[in-house]
Design an enzyme around this catalytic site. Structure first.
Site, PDB file in Angstrom:
ATOM      1  N   ASP A   1      -1.907  10.720  -5.146  1.00  6.17           N
ATOM      2  CA  ASP A   1      -2.448  11.611  -6.071  1.00  6.17           C
ATOM      3  C   ASP A   1      -3.392  12.660  -5.227  1.00  6.17           C
ATOM      4  O   ASP A   1      -4.025  12.369  -4.001  1.00  6.17           O
ATOM      5  CB  ASP A   1      -3.267  11.233  -7.372  1.00  6.17           C
ATOM      6  CG  ASP A   1      -4.702  10.486  -6.684  1.00  6.17           C
ATOM      7  OD1 ASP A   1      -4.418   9.664  -5.665  1.00  6.17           O
ATOM      8  OD2 ASP A   1      -5.898  10.714  -7.163  1.00  6.17           O
TER       9      ASP A   1
ATOM     10  N   GLU B   1       0.848  -1.117  -0.070  1.00  4.29           N
ATOM     11  CA  GLU B   1      -0.062   0.162   0.054  1.00  4.29           C
ATOM     12  C   GLU B   1       1.001   1.337  -0.035  1.00  4.29           C
ATOM     13  O   GLU B   1       2.031   1.095   0.651  1.00  4.29           O
ATOM     14  CB  GLU B   1      -0.918  -0.052   1.396  1.00  4.29           C
ATOM     15  CG  GLU B   1      -2.178  -0.298   0.970  1.00  4.29           C
ATOM     16  CD  GLU B   1      -3.083   1.017   0.100  1.00  4.29           C
ATOM     17  OE1 GLU B   1      -2.352   1.458  -0.612  1.00  4.29           O
ATOM     18  OE2 GLU B   1      -4.266   1.232   0.382  1.00  4.29           O
ATOM     19  N   ASP B   2       0.337   2.305  -0.559  1.00 11.16           N
ATOM     20  CA  ASP B   2       0.881   3.727  -0.468  1.00 11.16           C
ATOM     21  C   ASP B   2       0.874   4.183   0.953  1.00 11.16           C
ATOM     22  O   ASP B   2       2.060   4.551   1.387  1.00 11.16           O
ATOM     23  CB  ASP B   2       0.453   4.497  -1.493  1.00 11.16           C
ATOM     24  CG  ASP B   2      -1.080   4.885  -1.539  1.00 11.16           C
ATOM     25  OD1 ASP B   2      -1.647   4.009  -0.770  1.00 11.16           O
ATOM     26  OD2 ASP B   2      -1.465   5.581  -2.471  1.00 11.16           O
TER      27      ASP B   2
ATOM     28  N   LYS C   1      -0.288   7.121   8.243  1.00 14.01           N
ATOM     29  CA  LYS C   1      -0.489   8.607   8.695  1.00 14.01           C
ATOM     30  C   LYS C   1      -1.343   8.368  10.044  1.00 14.01           C
ATOM     31  O   LYS C   1      -1.935   7.812  10.358  1.00 14.01           O
ATOM     32  CB  LYS C   1      -1.579   9.341   7.793  1.00 14.01           C
ATOM     33  CG  LYS C   1      -1.763  10.621   7.980  1.00 14.01           C
ATOM     34  CD  LYS C   1      -3.120  11.074   7.180  1.00 14.01           C
ATOM     35  CE  LYS C   1      -2.905  11.057   5.538  1.00 14.01           C
ATOM     36  NZ  LYS C   1      -4.113  11.743   4.812  1.00 14.01           N
TER      37      LYS C   1
ATOM     38  N   ASP D   1      -4.324   5.321   6.265  1.00 11.67           N
ATOM     39  CA  ASP D   1      -4.971   6.579   7.135  1.00 11.67           C
ATOM     40  C   ASP D   1      -5.792   5.919   7.894  1.00 11.67           C
ATOM     41  O   ASP D   1      -5.432   5.999   9.052  1.00 11.67           O
ATOM     42  CB  ASP D   1      -5.297   7.199   5.766  1.00 11.67           C
ATOM     43  CG  ASP D   1      -5.963   8.714   6.236  1.00 11.67           C
ATOM     44  OD1 ASP D   1      -6.104   8.953   7.317  1.00 11.67           O
ATOM     45  OD2 ASP D   1      -6.448   9.496   5.132  1.00 11.67           O
TER      46      ASP D   1
ATOM     47  N   VAL E   1      -1.041  14.194   1.557  1.00  6.57           N
ATOM     48  CA  VAL E   1       0.086  14.186   0.925  1.00  6.57           C
ATOM     49  C   VAL E   1      -0.057  13.588  -0.552  1.00  6.57           C
ATOM     50  O   VAL E   1      -0.999  12.767  -0.889  1.00  6.57           O
ATOM     51  CB  VAL E   1       1.075  13.065   1.699  1.00  6.57           C
ATOM     52  CG1 VAL E   1       1.518  13.808   2.920  1.00  6.57           C
ATOM     53  CG2 VAL E   1       0.686  11.792   1.862  1.00  6.57           C
TER      54      VAL E   1
HETATM   55  P1  IMP Z   1      -7.754   4.650   4.666  1.00  6.95           P
HETATM   56  O1  IMP Z   1      -8.620   3.682   4.110  1.00  6.95           O
HETATM   57  O2  IMP Z   1      -8.337   5.737   5.095  1.00  6.95           O
HETATM   58  O3  IMP Z   1      -6.605   3.814   5.328  1.00  6.95           O
HETATM   59  O4  IMP Z   1      -7.078   5.246   3.256  1.00  6.95           O
HETATM   60  C1  IMP Z   1      -6.071   4.739   2.463  1.00  6.95           C
HETATM   61  C2  IMP Z   1      -6.377   4.767   1.071  1.00  6.95           C
HETATM   62  O5  IMP Z   1      -6.708   6.154   0.748  1.00  6.95           O
HETATM   63  C3  IMP Z   1      -4.814   4.913   0.525  1.00  6.95           C
HETATM   64  O6  IMP Z   1      -4.499   3.499  -0.196  1.00  6.95           O
HETATM   65  C4  IMP Z   1      -4.599   6.073  -0.361  1.00  6.95           C
HETATM   66  O7  IMP Z   1      -5.198   5.626  -1.618  1.00  6.95           O
HETATM   67  C5  IMP Z   1      -5.572   7.046  -0.091  1.00  6.95           C
HETATM   68  N1  IMP Z   1      -5.053   8.218   0.964  1.00  6.95           N
HETATM   69  C6  IMP Z   1      -5.013   8.366   2.225  1.00  6.95           C
HETATM   70  N2  IMP Z   1      -4.516   9.227   2.586  1.00  6.95           N
HETATM   71  C7  IMP Z   1      -4.015   9.921   1.347  1.00  6.95           C
HETATM   72  C8  IMP Z   1      -3.219  11.220   1.336  1.00  6.95           C
HETATM   73  O8  IMP Z   1      -2.673  11.666   2.190  1.00  6.95           O
HETATM   74  N3  IMP Z   1      -2.866  11.307   0.178  1.00  6.95           N
HETATM   75  C9  IMP Z   1      -3.318  10.751  -0.904  1.00  6.95           C
HETATM   76  N4  IMP Z   1      -3.988   9.527  -0.975  1.00  6.95           N
HETATM   77  C10 IMP Z   1      -4.496   8.995   0.591  1.00  6.95           C
HETATM   78 MG    MG Z   2      -4.658   3.672  -2.001  1.00 11.07          MG
END
Ligand code: IMP
Ligand code: MG
Length: 179
Positions: free
Chosen positions: A157, A97-98, A129, A101, A151
């Protein structure tokens, strides 16, 4: 006015850390087939660099997951692609994963992939994050911890822009959403 980008992690620091992560992944190789499951689209650049540094054999596959759309905060809902076609029974699986969050995306992916009978299932994320109220996610291979900011760069993106930046930047929008 244009969006503001402030450097957070340089390409040089990323390169060094990616090599270390690849070394850890190779060192953990235990003879079971290894599959890297790359989460489209944001993790592709990270995965491309990571793969080229892993010295042990592995196969790659891709899954789609999206929760953001055109916003800088998570929508709270995760749409997965067709992950059931992955052939990972008995494999060591590492989800690449990138950024983690809220943790919703990886948590949903892990639940879905677990049903396919992998031998083990771990997460490799370039960034973690730190957000209040986020899900606890165990990230076995983690690049960097970052503060709660949006970010972009190195594959990540905002509305499909900025993926091509070589480092990671904090993005401040010139005009906030809806403004
Ligand atoms: P989560 O489900 O909230 O953990 O989000 C994860 C996904 O949201 C990642 O795979 C990213 O594609 C996207 N994402 C979360 N934070 C960012 C950010 O700061 N910049 C860009 N994409 C983000
Ligand atoms: Mg993603």
């Amino acid at each position: 006015m244009s969006d503001r980008l402030r450097p957070l992690i340089s390409a040089r620091r990323i390169r060094k850390r990616v090599a270390e992560l690849a070394g850890e992944i190779a060192a953990d190789h235990d003879g079971a087939p290894l599959t890297l499951v790359v989460v489209l689209k944001g993790a592709t650049i990270f995965a491309a660099d990571l793969m080229r540094q892993i010295a042990t054999p592995f196969v790659i596959d891709f899954v789609r997951a999206s929760s953001y759309g055109r916003a800088t905060t998570s929508s709270g809902e995760v749409a997965l692609g067709d992950e059931t076609r992955l052939d990972i029974a008995g494999h060591r699986v590492i989800v690449v994963e990138d950024i983690v969050d809220t943790g919703l995306t990886v948590t949903a992916l892990i639940a879905a992939l677990n049903k396919l009978g992998p031998k083990s299932l771990d997460v490799c994320a370039l960034l973690h994050k730190h957000v209040a109220g986020a899900k606890e996610v165990a990230i076995r291979y983690k690049g960097f911890d970052i503060p709660d900011a949006f970010v972009v760069g190195y594959g990540m993106d905002y509305a499909e822009r900025y993926r091509n930046l070589p480092g990671v930047y904090r993005l401040t929008l010139a005009r906030p959403q809806g403004g």
